[in-house]
Design a protein around this motif. Sequence first.
Motif, PDB file in Angstrom:
ATOM      1  N   ARG A  96      -5.885  -1.421 -13.407  1.00 21.25           N
ATOM      2  CA  ARG A  96      -7.057  -0.989 -12.830  1.00 21.25           C
ATOM      3  C   ARG A  96      -7.352  -1.701 -11.594  1.00 21.25           C
ATOM      4  O   ARG A  96      -6.903  -2.671 -11.359  1.00 21.25           O
ATOM      5  CB  ARG A  96      -8.182  -1.294 -13.864  1.00 21.25           C
ATOM      6  CG  ARG A  96      -8.038  -0.539 -15.312  1.00 21.25           C
ATOM      7  CD  ARG A  96      -9.019  -0.593 -16.096  1.00 21.25           C
ATOM      8  NE  ARG A  96      -8.886   0.107 -17.485  1.00 21.25           N
ATOM      9  CZ  ARG A  96      -9.636  -0.287 -18.468  1.00 21.25           C
ATOM     10  NH1 ARG A  96     -10.594  -1.295 -18.505  1.00 21.25           N
ATOM     11  NH2 ARG A  96      -9.514   0.369 -19.634  1.00 21.25           N
ATOM     12  N   SER A  97      -8.165  -1.431 -10.775  1.00 22.99           N
ATOM     13  CA  SER A  97      -8.663  -1.892  -9.713  1.00 22.99           C
ATOM     14  C   SER A  97      -9.478  -3.313 -10.025  1.00 22.99           C
ATOM     15  O   SER A  97     -10.254  -3.037 -11.216  1.00 22.99           O
ATOM     16  CB  SER A  97      -9.443  -1.177  -8.887  1.00 22.99           C
ATOM     17  OG  SER A  97      -8.864  -0.075  -8.228  1.00 22.99           O
ATOM     18  N   GLY A  98      -9.094  -4.431  -9.592  1.00 25.29           N
ATOM     19  CA  GLY A  98      -9.480  -5.630  -9.765  1.00 25.29           C
ATOM     20  C   GLY A  98      -8.752  -6.506 -10.728  1.00 25.29           C
ATOM     21  O   GLY A  98      -9.117  -7.769 -10.849  1.00 25.29           O
ATOM     22  N   GLU A 150       1.014  -1.073  -0.107  1.00 27.76           N
ATOM     23  CA  GLU A 150       0.054   0.074   0.012  1.00 27.76           C
ATOM     24  C   GLU A 150       0.955   1.169  -0.058  1.00 27.76           C
ATOM     25  O   GLU A 150       1.680   1.449   0.869  1.00 27.76           O
ATOM     26  CB  GLU A 150      -0.813   0.036   1.256  1.00 27.76           C
ATOM     27  CG  GLU A 150      -1.959   0.988   1.371  1.00 27.76           C
ATOM     28  CD  GLU A 150      -3.166   1.215   2.089  1.00 27.76           C
ATOM     29  OE1 GLU A 150      -2.979   0.051   2.925  1.00 27.76           O
ATOM     30  OE2 GLU A 150      -3.849   1.942   2.159  1.00 27.76           O
ATOM     31  N   ARG A 203      -3.414  -9.326  -6.576  1.00 22.71           N
ATOM     32  CA  ARG A 203      -4.651  -8.450  -7.369  1.00 22.71           C
ATOM     33  C   ARG A 203      -4.208  -6.831  -6.801  1.00 22.71           C
ATOM     34  O   ARG A 203      -4.287  -6.614  -5.708  1.00 22.71           O
ATOM     35  CB  ARG A 203      -5.908  -8.840  -6.806  1.00 22.71           C
ATOM     36  CG  ARG A 203      -7.182  -8.250  -7.653  1.00 22.71           C
ATOM     37  CD  ARG A 203      -8.330  -8.982  -7.216  1.00 22.71           C
ATOM     38  NE  ARG A 203      -8.459 -10.437  -7.121  1.00 22.71           N
ATOM     39  CZ  ARG A 203      -8.825 -11.155  -8.263  1.00 22.71           C
ATOM     40  NH1 ARG A 203      -8.934 -10.549  -9.409  1.00 22.71           N
ATOM     41  NH2 ARG A 203      -8.811 -12.532  -8.407  1.00 22.71           N
ATOM     42  N   VAL A 204      -4.832  -5.999  -7.994  1.00 22.91           N
ATOM     43  CA  VAL A 204      -4.714  -4.589  -7.665  1.00 22.91           C
ATOM     44  C   VAL A 204      -6.185  -4.249  -7.042  1.00 22.91           C
ATOM     45  O   VAL A 204      -7.167  -4.461  -7.597  1.00 22.91           O
ATOM     46  CB  VAL A 204      -4.492  -3.925  -9.118  1.00 22.91           C
ATOM     47  CG1 VAL A 204      -4.654  -2.413  -8.717  1.00 22.91           C
ATOM     48  CG2 VAL A 204      -3.368  -4.138  -9.584  1.00 22.91           C
ATOM     49  N   THR A 205      -6.043  -3.759  -5.846  1.00 20.58           N
ATOM     50  CA  THR A 205      -7.275  -3.426  -5.163  1.00 20.58           C
ATOM     51  C   THR A 205      -7.642  -1.914  -5.251  1.00 20.58           C
ATOM     52  O   THR A 205      -8.748  -1.669  -5.377  1.00 20.58           O
ATOM     53  CB  THR A 205      -7.107  -3.712  -3.587  1.00 20.58           C
ATOM     54  OG1 THR A 205      -6.450  -5.021  -3.338  1.00 20.58           O
ATOM     55  CG2 THR A 205      -8.355  -3.880  -2.921  1.00 20.58           C
ATOM     56  N   THR A 206      -6.761  -0.927  -5.184  1.00 22.30           N
ATOM     57  CA  THR A 206      -6.953   0.337  -5.432  1.00 22.30           C
ATOM     58  C   THR A 206      -5.925   0.926  -6.319  1.00 22.30           C
ATOM     59  O   THR A 206      -4.708   0.657  -6.049  1.00 22.30           O
ATOM     60  CB  THR A 206      -6.965   0.806  -3.984  1.00 22.30           C
ATOM     61  OG1 THR A 206      -8.089   0.331  -3.364  1.00 22.30           O
ATOM     62  CG2 THR A 206      -7.429   2.501  -4.249  1.00 22.30           C
ATOM     63  N   THR A 207      -6.359   1.645  -7.283  1.00 24.69           N
ATOM     64  CA  THR A 207      -5.251   2.523  -8.183  1.00 24.69           C
ATOM     65  C   THR A 207      -5.991   3.828  -8.296  1.00 24.69           C
ATOM     66  O   THR A 207      -7.029   3.965  -8.817  1.00 24.69           O
ATOM     67  CB  THR A 207      -4.915   1.754  -9.229  1.00 24.69           C
ATOM     68  OG1 THR A 207      -3.775   2.839 -10.019  1.00 24.69           O
ATOM     69  CG2 THR A 207      -6.018   1.367 -10.182  1.00 24.69           C
ATOM     70  N   GLU A 208      -5.437   4.818  -7.909  1.00 24.06           N
ATOM     71  CA  GLU A 208      -6.151   6.166  -7.948  1.00 24.06           C
ATOM     72  C   GLU A 208      -4.786   7.429  -8.343  1.00 24.06           C
ATOM     73  O   GLU A 208      -3.773   7.195  -7.716  1.00 24.06           O
ATOM     74  CB  GLU A 208      -6.654   6.740  -6.705  1.00 24.06           C
ATOM     75  CG  GLU A 208      -8.071   5.954  -6.266  1.00 24.06           C
ATOM     76  CD  GLU A 208      -8.476   6.155  -5.077  1.00 24.06           C
ATOM     77  OE1 GLU A 208      -8.033   7.316  -4.374  1.00 24.06           O
ATOM     78  OE2 GLU A 208      -9.536   5.502  -4.543  1.00 24.06           O
ATOM     79  N   SER A 225      -7.223   6.362 -11.770  1.00 20.70           N
ATOM     80  CA  SER A 225      -7.107   4.985 -12.196  1.00 20.70           C
ATOM     81  C   SER A 225      -6.015   4.843 -13.393  1.00 20.70           C
ATOM     82  O   SER A 225      -5.677   3.592 -13.667  1.00 20.70           O
ATOM     83  CB  SER A 225      -8.622   4.698 -12.746  1.00 20.70           C
ATOM     84  OG  SER A 225      -8.863   5.942 -13.760  1.00 20.70           O
TER      85      SER A 225
END
Length: 139
Positions: free
Chosen positions: A69-71, A38, A56-61, A63
């Motif tokens: 991408r998230s997911g 994180e 797995r990518v959980t959050t990306t901001e 995007s």
Amino acid sequence: MRQTKTKTKTKITTLLLSLLLAGAPALAAAQTDTSRLEWRDAGHHLVVDAQDGIVRVTTTEPSTYFGLRSGDRIIRVGDQQVRRIADLTHTLGGNKGSRVPVTVLRKGNQKTVYVDSAAWSEALAVETPAIPQAPRAGG
């Protein structure tokens, strides 16, 4: 009489040891390999989780900043398979190219995207501790 007691104790000890060992595979199966990367600065946020060989990518901001991408489930970086956060940090962080191919599973489809290694460099420099595991039985 004394020899009978010793044989009985030995049989009980053997039985208890057998029962404990029989349960060992179930205890081992319950253990999971879980970790998290994180990273956040003023305008960016990235969370990557790994559990049981799935990264797995959980959050990306925002995007589009990190190229994933998230997911997204990260499968490979270049030709290197990714099953742990350490695989990701080692392979992506050690890549000298500015655009690195990353194979992901996105919405059920395998796709190769090219990420900017400079965008990942600060996030990968942070050493993230593993998520604590439940204590083992008997320990």
